[in-house]
Design an enzyme around this catalytic site. Structure first.
Site, PDB file in Angstrom:
ATOM      1  N   ARG A 108       0.828  -1.189   0.073  1.00  0.00           N
ATOM      2  CA  ARG A 108      -0.062  -0.140  -0.051  1.00  0.00           C
ATOM      3  C   ARG A 108       0.941   1.079  -0.026  1.00  0.00           C
ATOM      4  NH1 ARG A 108      -5.256   1.482   3.243  1.00  0.00           N
ATOM      5  NH2 ARG A 108      -6.285  -0.018   1.834  1.00  0.00           N
ATOM      6  N   HIS A 135      -7.429   0.718  -6.277  1.00  0.00           N
ATOM      7  CA  HIS A 135      -7.587  -0.161  -5.366  1.00  0.00           C
ATOM      8  C   HIS A 135      -8.348  -1.548  -5.788  1.00  0.00           C
ATOM      9  CE1 HIS A 135      -7.677  -1.097  -1.026  1.00  0.00           C
ATOM     10  NE2 HIS A 135      -8.785  -0.433  -0.812  1.00  0.00           N
ATOM     11  N   GLN A 138     -10.023  -3.979  -3.344  1.00  0.00           N
ATOM     12  CA  GLN A 138     -11.375  -3.618  -2.847  1.00  0.00           C
ATOM     13  C   GLN A 138     -12.694  -3.984  -3.763  1.00  0.00           C
ATOM     14  OE1 GLN A 138     -12.043  -1.886   0.269  1.00  0.00           O
ATOM     15  NE2 GLN A 138     -14.206  -2.569  -0.439  1.00  0.00           N
ATOM     16  N   ASP A 226     -17.589   6.972  -1.070  1.00  0.00           N
ATOM     17  CA  ASP A 226     -16.124   6.841  -0.278  1.00  0.00           C
ATOM     18  C   ASP A 226     -15.947   8.218   0.410  1.00  0.00           C
ATOM     19  OD1 ASP A 226     -13.686   5.974   0.598  1.00  0.00           O
ATOM     20  OD2 ASP A 226     -12.780   6.016  -1.529  1.00  0.00           O
ATOM     21  N   CYS A 265     -16.470   1.307   0.930  1.00  0.00           N
ATOM     22  CA  CYS A 265     -15.094   0.528   1.431  1.00  0.00           C
ATOM     23  C   CYS A 265     -14.692   0.623   2.733  1.00  0.00           C
ATOM     24  CB  CYS A 265     -14.057   0.799   0.346  1.00  0.00           C
ATOM     25  SG  CYS A 265     -13.424   2.572   0.532  1.00  0.00           S
ATOM     26  N   ARG A 293     -13.638  -8.764   2.058  1.00  0.00           N
ATOM     27  CA  ARG A 293     -12.132  -8.335   1.757  1.00  0.00           C
ATOM     28  C   ARG A 293     -11.316  -9.640   2.188  1.00  0.00           C
ATOM     29  NH1 ARG A 293     -10.127  -3.464   1.557  1.00  0.00           N
ATOM     30  NH2 ARG A 293      -8.301  -4.419   0.805  1.00  0.00           N
TER      31      ARG A 293
HETATM   32  N1   CP Z   1     -11.183  -0.515   2.727  1.00  0.00           N
HETATM   33  C1   CP Z   1      -9.912  -0.339   2.951  1.00  0.00           C
HETATM   34  O1   CP Z   1      -8.983  -0.400   2.040  1.00  0.00           O
HETATM   35  O2   CP Z   1      -9.765  -0.204   4.280  1.00  0.00           O
HETATM   36  P1   CP Z   1      -8.603   0.043   4.984  1.00  0.00           P
HETATM   37  O3   CP Z   1      -7.800   1.384   4.660  1.00  0.00           O
HETATM   38  O4   CP Z   1      -8.799  -0.120   6.431  1.00  0.00           O
HETATM   39  O5   CP Z   1      -7.360  -1.075   4.576  1.00  0.00           O
HETATM   40  N1  NVA Z   2     -10.222   6.534  -1.130  1.00  0.00           N
HETATM   41  C1  NVA Z   2      -9.528   6.216   0.113  1.00  0.00           C
HETATM   42  C2  NVA Z   2      -9.929   4.610   0.328  1.00  0.00           C
HETATM   43  C3  NVA Z   2      -9.415   4.234   1.738  1.00  0.00           C
HETATM   44  C4  NVA Z   2      -9.569   2.675   1.822  1.00  0.00           C
HETATM   45  C5  NVA Z   2      -8.261   6.730   0.174  1.00  0.00           C
HETATM   46  O1  NVA Z   2      -7.370   6.232  -0.738  1.00  0.00           O
HETATM   47  O2  NVA Z   2      -7.787   7.039   1.358  1.00  0.00           O
END
Ligand code: CP
Ligand code: NVA
Length: 309
Positions: A108, A135, A138, A226, A265, A293
């Site tokens: 990540r 992502h 997700q 989101d 998400c 997930r």
């Molecule tokens: N939805 C998601 O990716 O959650 P986290 O940021 O908690 O991993």
């Molecule tokens: N769009 C959000 C998703 C978090 C899971 C971010 O990038 O923070």
């Protein structure tokens, strides 16, 4: 060829359909198991997943950890601050070292170019656990959740409300692979990257952008939103004001199909992108989506390691 999962199109529609089917089977087969017990076939016994986090995470971190355990393997976590990556060791060298020590890498990070560089130098699968651009893991869980709740993906109508962000990009990509339609209600200045829309449309999806939130949700099977401020973005009152008309409320949900489902998400900001009556209401699938997930991640790992698709 090493199977990287940087975007959904790396796997393609057939492999993702196989992932969804396998996730449904595996989920059913372990219904009475404690969560940490391995699946009966433990297909990834002896395998180790390295996870690198340069941004916060709850779901991605826990679900990948539980996923590899349930497949019989183990994981380890590196974070930007305490690994040498945080002191300037290159992504390329990190990829080379982890490829000698581990069986797969999940990362990540912020800049999408970093994960592409990691995949270029790694000799084990690299999986995208979120970048500023996309992502995909997700959306495997989101597709699985929709299918589990009776949605037939081809021809289905998805509505997105709010920011044109990483999660939306992966939904648009999925629309191209599964031939469903996405209507995007987004204020001016916050549109998604048009290259995702062009590619999905070339594959036969209908992607429509509108400034009218009611038009976006009209007749939708699935309504998705989101956070308005993603990780790494500065908090801006101006953006919050622009997003307010796109807040998902019961009045907005009333324009979708009766029985339409709501996805998010998470993490959520109740009172910003969605109100409590919707996210905690009967149309919301958020807890199944979050649990999925794990099941989705298992399929991604199995595909990446050549056990599926
Ligand atoms: N939805 C998601 O990716 O959650 P986290 O940021 O908690 O991993
Ligand atoms: N769009 C959000 C998703 C978090 C899971 C971010 O990038 O923070």
């Amino acid at each position: 060829m090493t199977r990287h999962f940087i975007n959904l199109s790396d796997a393609g529609g057939d492999a993702i359909a196989a992932m969804i089917a396998d996730a449904i089977d595996r989920k059913a087969a372990r219904k009475s198991f404690p969560k940490g017990k391995a699946d009966a076939d433990a297909p990834l016994a002896g395998h180790t997943l390295a996870m690198i986090f340069e941004k916060n995470s709850t779901r991605t971190r826990v679900s990948f950890d539980m996923a590899i355990r349930q497949l019989g393997g183990t994981s380890l976590i590196l974070d930007g601050a305490t690994s040498q990556l945080g002191r300037g060791e290159t992504v390329a060298d990190t990829a080379r070292v982890l490829s000698r020590m581990c069986d797969a890498i999940m990362i990540r990070t912020d800049d999408h170019a970093k994960i592409e560089e990691m995949a270029h130098h790694a000799t084990v699968p690299v999986i995208n656990g979120l970048t500023d651009l996309s992502h995909p893991c997700q959306i495997v869980a989101d597709l699985l959740t929709a299918v589990e709740h009776g949605v037939s993906l081809p021809g289905s109508q998805w509505a997105w409300l709010g920011d044109g962000n990483n999660v939306l990009h992966s939904i648009i990509e999925a629309a191209g692979l599964f031939k469903f339609d996405v209507r995007i209600g987004v204020p001016e200045g916050y549109d998604p990257d048009p290259s995702f829309e062009r590619e999905a449309q070339a594959l036969g999806a209908t992607i429509t952008r509108t400034r009218d939130p009611h038009a976006a949700v009209a007749n939708a099977d699935i309504v998705v939103t989101d956070t308005w401020i993603s990780m790494g973005q500065a908090h801006a009152d101006e953006k919050l004001r622009a997003m307010m008309p796109y807040q998902v409320t019961p009045a907005l949900m009333a324009h979708a199909k009766p029985g339409a489902k709501f996805l998010h998400c998470l993490p959520a900001h109740r009172g910003e992108e969605v109100v409590e009556e919707v996210i905690d209401g009967p149309q919301s699938l958020i807890w199944d989506e979050a649990e999925n997930r794990i099941h989705g991640q298992k399929s991604v790992l199995l595909w990446a390691l050549g056990r599926l698709g």
